[in-house]
Enzyme design. Structure first.
Site, PDB file in Angstrom:
ATOM      1  N   CYS A   8      10.681  84.215 -37.720  1.00 36.36           N
ATOM      2  CA  CYS A   8      10.717  85.425 -38.550  1.00 36.36           C
ATOM      3  C   CYS A   8       9.384  85.753 -39.215  1.00 36.36           C
ATOM      4  O   CYS A   8       9.278  86.778 -39.901  1.00 36.36           O
ATOM      5  CB  CYS A   8      11.814  85.300 -39.616  1.00 36.36           C
ATOM      6  N   VAL A  18      12.663  60.669 -48.988  1.00 39.30           N
ATOM      7  CA  VAL A  18      12.373  61.614 -47.893  1.00 39.30           C
ATOM      8  C   VAL A  18      11.327  61.030 -46.943  1.00 39.30           C
ATOM      9  O   VAL A  18      10.830  61.727 -46.070  1.00 39.30           O
ATOM     10  CB  VAL A  18      11.868  62.971 -48.457  1.00 39.30           C
ATOM     11  N   ASP A  19      11.018  59.729 -47.118  1.00 35.34           N
ATOM     12  CA  ASP A  19       9.863  59.159 -46.418  1.00 35.34           C
ATOM     13  C   ASP A  19      10.152  58.634 -45.014  1.00 35.34           C
ATOM     14  O   ASP A  19       9.215  58.261 -44.290  1.00 35.34           O
ATOM     15  CB  ASP A  19       9.225  58.044 -47.272  1.00 35.34           C
ATOM     16  N   HIS A  44      18.124  64.101 -49.704  1.00 37.34           N
ATOM     17  CA  HIS A  44      17.047  65.005 -50.112  1.00 37.34           C
ATOM     18  C   HIS A  44      16.184  65.454 -48.937  1.00 37.34           C
ATOM     19  O   HIS A  44      15.034  65.832 -49.128  1.00 37.34           O
ATOM     20  CB  HIS A  44      16.192  64.347 -51.204  1.00 37.34           C
ATOM     21  N   SER A 102      17.343  55.116 -60.202  1.00 37.11           N
ATOM     22  CA  SER A 102      17.585  55.160 -61.639  1.00 37.11           C
ATOM     23  C   SER A 102      19.038  55.506 -61.930  1.00 37.11           C
ATOM     24  O   SER A 102      19.471  55.430 -63.071  1.00 37.11           O
ATOM     25  CB  SER A 102      16.661  56.183 -62.296  1.00 37.11           C
ATOM     26  N   ARG A 150       1.049  64.033 -49.460  1.00 36.62           N
ATOM     27  CA  ARG A 150       2.125  63.033 -49.514  1.00 36.62           C
ATOM     28  C   ARG A 150       2.481  62.553 -48.101  1.00 36.62           C
ATOM     29  O   ARG A 150       2.766  61.378 -47.886  1.00 36.62           O
ATOM     30  CB  ARG A 150       3.374  63.592 -50.218  1.00 36.62           C
ATOM     31  N   GLY A 173      17.287  50.376 -56.101  1.00 39.27           N
ATOM     32  CA  GLY A 173      16.050  51.060 -56.470  1.00 39.27           C
ATOM     33  C   GLY A 173      16.233  52.512 -56.846  1.00 39.27           C
ATOM     34  O   GLY A 173      15.390  53.342 -56.530  1.00 39.27           O
TER      35      GLY A 173
HETATM   36  N1  APR Z   1      12.801  47.453 -56.095  1.00 38.98           N
HETATM   37  C1  APR Z   1      13.913  48.031 -56.574  1.00 38.98           C
HETATM   38  N2  APR Z   1      13.919  48.965 -57.542  1.00 38.98           N
HETATM   39  C2  APR Z   1      12.732  49.328 -58.058  1.00 38.98           C
HETATM   40  C3  APR Z   1      11.517  48.768 -57.614  1.00 38.98           C
HETATM   41  C4  APR Z   1      11.573  47.788 -56.586  1.00 38.98           C
HETATM   42  N3  APR Z   1      10.471  47.203 -56.105  1.00 38.98           N
HETATM   43  N4  APR Z   1      10.499  49.356 -58.313  1.00 38.98           N
HETATM   44  C5  APR Z   1      11.077  50.243 -59.137  1.00 38.98           C
HETATM   45  N5  APR Z   1      12.420  50.224 -59.001  1.00 38.98           N
HETATM   46  C6  APR Z   1      13.433  51.054 -59.669  1.00 38.98           C
HETATM   47  C7  APR Z   1      13.042  51.564 -61.029  1.00 38.98           C
HETATM   48  O1  APR Z   1      13.348  50.620 -62.033  1.00 38.98           O
HETATM   49  C8  APR Z   1      13.895  52.836 -61.141  1.00 38.98           C
HETATM   50  O2  APR Z   1      15.162  52.546 -61.702  1.00 38.98           O
HETATM   51  O3  APR Z   1      13.589  52.203 -58.878  1.00 38.98           O
HETATM   52  C9  APR Z   1      14.098  53.251 -59.691  1.00 38.98           C
HETATM   53  C10 APR Z   1      13.370  54.519 -59.298  1.00 38.98           C
HETATM   54  O4  APR Z   1      13.901  55.567 -60.042  1.00 38.98           O
HETATM   55  P1  APR Z   1      13.459  57.086 -59.826  1.00 38.98           P
HETATM   56  O5  APR Z   1      11.966  57.189 -59.781  1.00 38.98           O
HETATM   57  O6  APR Z   1      14.244  57.874 -60.818  1.00 38.98           O
HETATM   58  O7  APR Z   1      13.929  57.376 -58.350  1.00 38.98           O
HETATM   59  P2  APR Z   1      15.304  57.884 -57.797  1.00 38.98           P
HETATM   60  O8  APR Z   1      16.454  57.225 -58.471  1.00 38.98           O
HETATM   61  O9  APR Z   1      15.188  57.814 -56.323  1.00 38.98           O
HETATM   62  O10 APR Z   1      15.250  59.403 -58.261  1.00 38.98           O
HETATM   63  C11 APR Z   1      16.176  60.302 -57.773  1.00 38.98           C
HETATM   64  O11 APR Z   1      14.884  62.169 -58.572  1.00 38.98           O
HETATM   65  O12 APR Z   1      12.564  62.106 -58.771  1.00 38.98           O
HETATM   66  C12 APR Z   1      13.654  62.773 -58.195  1.00 38.98           C
HETATM   67  O13 APR Z   1      14.109  63.821 -56.126  1.00 38.98           O
HETATM   68  C13 APR Z   1      13.519  62.668 -56.721  1.00 38.98           C
HETATM   69  O14 APR Z   1      14.816  61.474 -55.096  1.00 38.98           O
HETATM   70  C14 APR Z   1      14.364  61.457 -56.414  1.00 38.98           C
HETATM   71  C15 APR Z   1      15.493  61.586 -57.436  1.00 38.98           C
END
Ligand code: APR
Length: 254
Positions: free
Chosen positions: A157, A110-111, A126, A196, A77, A194
Site C-alpha cells: 500500500c 521479541v528477540d 509482544h 517483573s 536494537r 525473569g
Molecule cells: N534471570 C532471571 N530474571 C532476571 C535476571 C536473570 N538473569 N535479570 C533480571 N531479572 C528479572 C528482574 O528482576 C525483573 O523482575 O527480570 C525481570 C525483568 O522485568 P522487566 O524489565 O519488567 O521485563 P518484563 O517482565 O519482560 O516486562 C514486561 O514490559 O518493558 C515492557 O514490553 C516490555 O516485554 C516487556 C514488558
C-alpha cells in the site's frame, strides 16, 4: 552475585511436582535474556541512544511523530540482538520441552532467542523484532531490504513499515492471548521466569493457572508481586536455575 544453582538445589518437593506434571506453562520476560546481554527497556541505553527513553520510543505516537527516529532505534536494537547468543536458560527450556512435550512457552521477549535455542511453537505475546509489517494496512512484509535510513515503504500500500512488535498502548495479538490463557487454564505447573510479573495481561496468566490448581514457581533474582503467592520461589538467574530443573528431569527418567 547470585549463587549458582546445582541439581541439588531444586527442592525435593518441587522436583517431585515438576517430574509428575505434564502440562507446563512457562512465561518468560526480559530477565530470561539478561544473561545474553540484551538490554531491557528499563535499563539505561548506551552510546548514541543514551538520551532517549525506550518507553517513549516504543509507542505508536512516537512512530507517527518521527518514524525515522523509531525505525532507526529498532535497527540498533536488531543489531544488538543479532550479535547476542541464547544463554544456558534458553537451551535448558528447549531441553525441558523435549521431556515435557505438552509444555507451552509464552514469551514477552521479541528477540527470538528461545527459537534460536531450539524452542518450537513459542507464543509471542509482544511479536518479534525480526519481522516487519505495515503501520497502515498491517500486512506482514517479508523480504523487504531494511537499513537504518528510515522505514521502507510497504510493498502493498505504500505506507510505512514498522517492526512487528507490540508497542506500549497496543493490544496483545488475539491468537497469542487465547493460546496462552487456554494453556494457563489447564496448567499443572506454571513457571514464571525473569519477568517483573507486573504487566497485564501477561501477569494474569499466573492467577488463571493458580485457580486451575497449578504449582506456581518463580525464577527471579529479586522479589516480584507474584513472589508472595508462589508455591516455590527460586531466587537467582534463569541461566542458573533452568539448567538445574532440566537436570532434575533428565535424572528422573534415566
Ligand atoms: N534471570 C532471571 N530474571 C532476571 C535476571 C536473570 N538473569 N535479570 C533480571 N531479572 C528479572 C528482574 O528482576 C525483573 O523482575 O527480570 C525481570 C525483568 O522485568 P522487566 O524489565 O519488567 O521485563 P518484563 O517482565 O519482560 O516486562 C514486561 O514490559 O518493558 C515492557 O514490553 C516490555 O516485554 C516487556 C514488558
Amino acid at each position: 552475585m547470585t549463587p549458582t544453582a546445582s541439581l541439588h538445589d531444586v527442592p525435593e518437593r518441587l522436583a517431585a511436582e515438576l517430574c509428575a506434571a505434564d502440562r507446563w506453562l512457562v512465561l518468560t520476560g526480559a530477565g530470561a535474556s539478561a544473561d545474553s546481554g540484551v538490554p531491557t527497556f528499563r535499563e539505561a541505553q548506551t552510546g548514541l541512544w543514551a538520551r532517549y527513553d525506550p518507553q517513549q520510543l516504543a509507542t505508536p505516537g512516537a512512530f507517527v511523530d518521527d518514524p525515522r527516529l523509531v525505525w532507526d532505534w529498532y535497527c540498533w536494537r536488531r543489531e544488538l540482538i543479532a550479535t547476542a547468543q541464547p544463554n544456558a536458560g534458553h537451551f535448558a527450556l528447549a531441553e525441558i520441552a523435549k521431556l515435557k512435550p505438552e509444555l507451552r512457552l509464552v514469551t514477552q521477549n521479541v528477540d527470538g532467542l528461545h527459537q534460536r535455542a531450539g524452542s518450537a511453537d513459542v507464543i509471542e505475546f509482544h511479536g518479534s523484532i525480526e519481522r516487519n509489517r505495515c503501520f497502515d494496512c498491517e500486512r506482514p512484509a517479508a523480504g523487504v531490504p531494511v537499513s537504518s535510513s528510515g522505514p521502507p515503504p510497504c510493498p502493498e500500500c505504500g505506507g510505512l513499515l514498522r517492526p512487528d512488535v507490540v508497542w506500549f498502548g497496543e493490544a496483545i495479538p488475539p491468537a497469542a492471548l487465547e493460546a496462552a490463557f487456554a494453556a494457563a487454564a489447564k496448567a499443572e505447573v506454571y513457571l514464571s521466569v525473569g519477568t517483573s510479573a507486573a504487566v497485564y495481561p501477561a501477569a494474569g496468566l499466573a492467577e488463571v493457572a493458580a485457580a486451575a490448581g497449578a504449582t506456581i514457581v518463580e525464577i527471579n533474582p529479586t522479589p516480584t508481586p507474584l513472589s508472595a503467592s508462589a508455591d516455590h520461589v527460586l531466587e537467582g538467574t534463569a541461566a542458573a536455575w533452568l539448567p538445574a530443573i532440566a537436570s532434575t528431569l533428565v535424572e528422573a527418567v534415566s
